[in-house]
Design an enzyme around this catalytic site. Sequence first.
Site, mmCIF file in Angstrom:
data_model
loop_
_atom_site.group_PDB
_atom_site.id
_atom_site.type_symbol
_atom_site.label_atom_id
_atom_site.label_comp_id
_atom_site.label_asym_id
_atom_site.label_seq_id
_atom_site.Cartn_x
_atom_site.Cartn_y
_atom_site.Cartn_z
ATOM 1 N N LYS A 269 0.849 -1.202 0.000
ATOM 2 C CA LYS A 269 0.000 0.000 0.000
ATOM 3 C C LYS A 269 0.880 1.247 0.000
ATOM 4 O O LYS A 269 1.765 1.398 0.847
ATOM 5 C CB LYS A 269 -0.905 -0.019 1.228
ATOM 6 C CG LYS A 269 -1.710 1.263 1.446
ATOM 7 C CD LYS A 269 -2.469 1.216 2.768
ATOM 8 C CE LYS A 269 -3.052 2.566 3.133
ATOM 9 N NZ LYS A 269 -3.698 2.560 4.469
ATOM 10 N N ASP B 59 -2.660 10.625 3.753
ATOM 11 C CA ASP B 59 -4.062 10.237 3.870
ATOM 12 C C ASP B 59 -4.802 11.227 4.761
ATOM 13 O O ASP B 59 -4.645 11.222 5.979
ATOM 14 C CB ASP B 59 -4.183 8.825 4.448
ATOM 15 C CG ASP B 59 -5.631 8.359 4.532
ATOM 16 O OD1 ASP B 59 -6.487 8.965 3.866
ATOM 17 O OD2 ASP B 59 -5.891 7.391 5.261
ATOM 18 N N LYS C 210 -10.210 12.893 8.441
ATOM 19 C CA LYS C 210 -9.677 12.476 9.734
ATOM 20 C C LYS C 210 -9.573 13.674 10.677
ATOM 21 O O LYS C 210 -9.367 14.812 10.231
ATOM 22 C CB LYS C 210 -8.264 11.888 9.569
ATOM 23 C CG LYS C 210 -8.161 10.606 8.788
ATOM 24 C CD LYS C 210 -6.706 10.174 8.677
ATOM 25 C CE LYS C 210 -6.544 8.923 7.847
ATOM 26 N NZ LYS C 210 -7.036 7.737 8.560
ATOM 27 N N ASP D 29 1.747 6.295 5.815
ATOM 28 C CA ASP D 29 0.716 5.388 5.311
ATOM 29 C C ASP D 29 1.144 4.684 4.027
ATOM 30 O O ASP D 29 0.391 3.891 3.474
ATOM 31 C CB ASP D 29 -0.595 6.150 5.082
ATOM 32 C CG ASP D 29 -1.814 5.261 5.256
ATOM 33 O OD1 ASP D 29 -1.701 4.225 5.938
ATOM 34 O OD2 ASP D 29 -2.883 5.605 4.714
ATOM 35 N N ASP E 162 -12.259 6.882 3.704
ATOM 36 C CA ASP E 162 -11.040 6.727 4.503
ATOM 37 C C ASP E 162 -10.571 5.271 4.536
ATOM 38 O O ASP E 162 -9.601 4.956 5.218
ATOM 39 C CB ASP E 162 -11.277 7.235 5.929
ATOM 40 C CG ASP E 162 -9.986 7.425 6.699
ATOM 41 O OD1 ASP E 162 -8.922 7.597 6.050
ATOM 42 O OD2 ASP E 162 -10.008 7.396 7.950
ATOM 43 N N GLU F 13 -9.283 3.789 1.918
ATOM 44 C CA GLU F 13 -8.768 3.884 0.551
ATOM 45 C C GLU F 13 -7.692 2.851 0.235
ATOM 46 O O GLU F 13 -7.478 2.491 -0.927
ATOM 47 C CB GLU F 13 -8.210 5.296 0.310
ATOM 48 C CG GLU F 13 -6.816 5.564 0.852
ATOM 49 C CD GLU F 13 -6.715 5.475 2.367
ATOM 50 O OE1 GLU F 13 -5.645 5.072 2.852
ATOM 51 O OE2 GLU F 13 -7.696 5.803 3.070
ATOM 52 N N ARG G 102 -7.398 -0.342 0.644
ATOM 53 C CA ARG G 102 -7.808 -1.607 0.017
ATOM 54 C C ARG G 102 -8.199 -1.401 -1.441
ATOM 55 O O ARG G 102 -8.133 -2.336 -2.229
ATOM 56 C CB ARG G 102 -8.948 -2.240 0.825
ATOM 57 C CG ARG G 102 -10.225 -1.472 0.881
ATOM 58 C CD ARG G 102 -11.124 -1.923 2.025
ATOM 59 N NE ARG G 102 -10.585 -1.493 3.316
ATOM 60 C CZ ARG G 102 -11.142 -1.789 4.492
ATOM 61 N NH1 ARG G 102 -12.220 -2.553 4.533
ATOM 62 N NH2 ARG G 102 -10.615 -1.346 5.612
#
Length: 563
Positions: free
Chosen positions: A328, A333, A340, A351, A410, A412, A414
């Site tokens: 990933k 993010d 968030k 991330d 949020d 995202e 996957r």
Amino acid sequence: MVGATPPSAPPPLVATGSGPDLRVGPRPERPLPQLEGTSALPLGTPGADAVTLDGAAVLLLGIGAALAGEPAAEGAPAAPAVVLGPGAAGVETATGLDLTATCAAADWRAAAGSVLPVPGAALPGGARLVLVGTGRGAPRDLRRAGAALARTSRGSELVVTTAVAGLEPALVGAFAEGVLLGAWAPPRSGTSEGPPPAVEHVRLLGWTGRPTVPLPGGAHEPAWSGRDVADALSAAATAATATWRVRDLAATPSSTKTPAWVAQQAVALCSGTPGLSVTVLDEEDLADRRAGGLLAVGAASQHPPCLVRVDWTPRTPTTTRRAVLVGKGITYDTGGLALKPRESMVAMKTDMAGAAVVLATVVAAAESGLPRPVTALLPLAENSLGAASYRPGDVIRVLGGTTVEVDNPDAEGRLVLADALALADAELDPELVVDVATLTGAATVGLGRQHAALYTADDDLADRLAAAGEETGERVWRMPLVEEYRAGLDSDVADLRHVPSSPSPGAGSVTAALFLREFTGGRRWAHLDIAGVGRSDAASHEVPKGATGWGARVLLRLLQDLP
């Protein structure tokens, strides 16, 4: 919906000439400590060659923790809490110290990674004497002792230590890993000075081979040579270098670390290494492939998404079956429309740790001459907030044609992984797929920060990952793929929902893994959720605060141990 007919061939490989400037990992201006060995022990230790301490800033004596035994009889002296290691006798003779009494006076019990400075010890050349605890001598203990050496000796040119005198190569390698991992400090900018630089040279005393040792019943303990120890040090340097690269990539601020910047660093890391090649799919290429997950997640950012493919092709492979690693790569993010809180955004530059892990692993595979082809896929995007943000209720088409109903912008990670996993299945025919992601807070809640969550239906693969985790100190805990929860991903308007419908079964890490499984084509696959282990709130032994670099060493060991 996104896309046109996918092209029949991938775009040209990016040239691996001089490339962009390398900004991550050890390099001439920021090197790893150099480790060297000698069979000598310090200060005329009886029965051993002597070595002087000229030029050494610190002498670290390895001290073990005593095994707990029966309580001493009334009136009898208590058994020592420590076990003096090789070289201690020579130091006691030279300084007049009773090191066992010194430890007892400080109530110091040689716990792994603990240190006890001994002020006033008159060592030749003015070197400081520091005792370092090696605990019970397990690999984890030696790794912690090595990290303690690195912390204690920052700013020094030369440190000598007896901590691994006479030990087998695997234990020497664990100690060396600890030294090298503990020497890392995050890259920084500005006019103020950072922490003192890592120690330049570490001399390991008592480095010896061992002949075969006969045991009762006709068995034998294995022999090893100085060459075996040297090989262990080389392997430790390769593994630690990979971890430095992961940490540097994850710790780089997102004001610098755009998807294009990560792609540039991938090119720079692979430049000049025969057998390594890099392909970058830009936004237009992604649209051609209908990679709707990456395109949707990256739509609101001024920095467009891309997908980086790094291939390692050995000159003389022992197998043609390719292992594919998918990481990933969310370079920042915000949560998108599911914005968030500020506090939750602070760590979001990390991330993309999964992408950093798979990139560092494939480069380390090449540097170590792994005789197996390996590909790393890095789906890179920023999940920003803007007029083009993807929305709850949207339906996107990911690579391969599967449609996905969006529920939570949020979640995202996957979605970008779905594109990369589908690409691996469609174009690479892998024997094995492992994905790595800082994916769910649920994994952190369930397992904390000591174990990654492991999901796989393959018992042999699970056992191999668990064994690799124990050997490297990057431990995993196998979690269940609960089939009853799969129904929560059904959608009325698309092939799948990317998070469960209401009422949710909970188990957010489990349902995320079930979603990813849909894109693996039924291949041999494992998912590592590193949300807990990829970041740390405080330094502990070889693990720093912030970006931990978790994952490159366990994946490299897995690849090395595959048949």
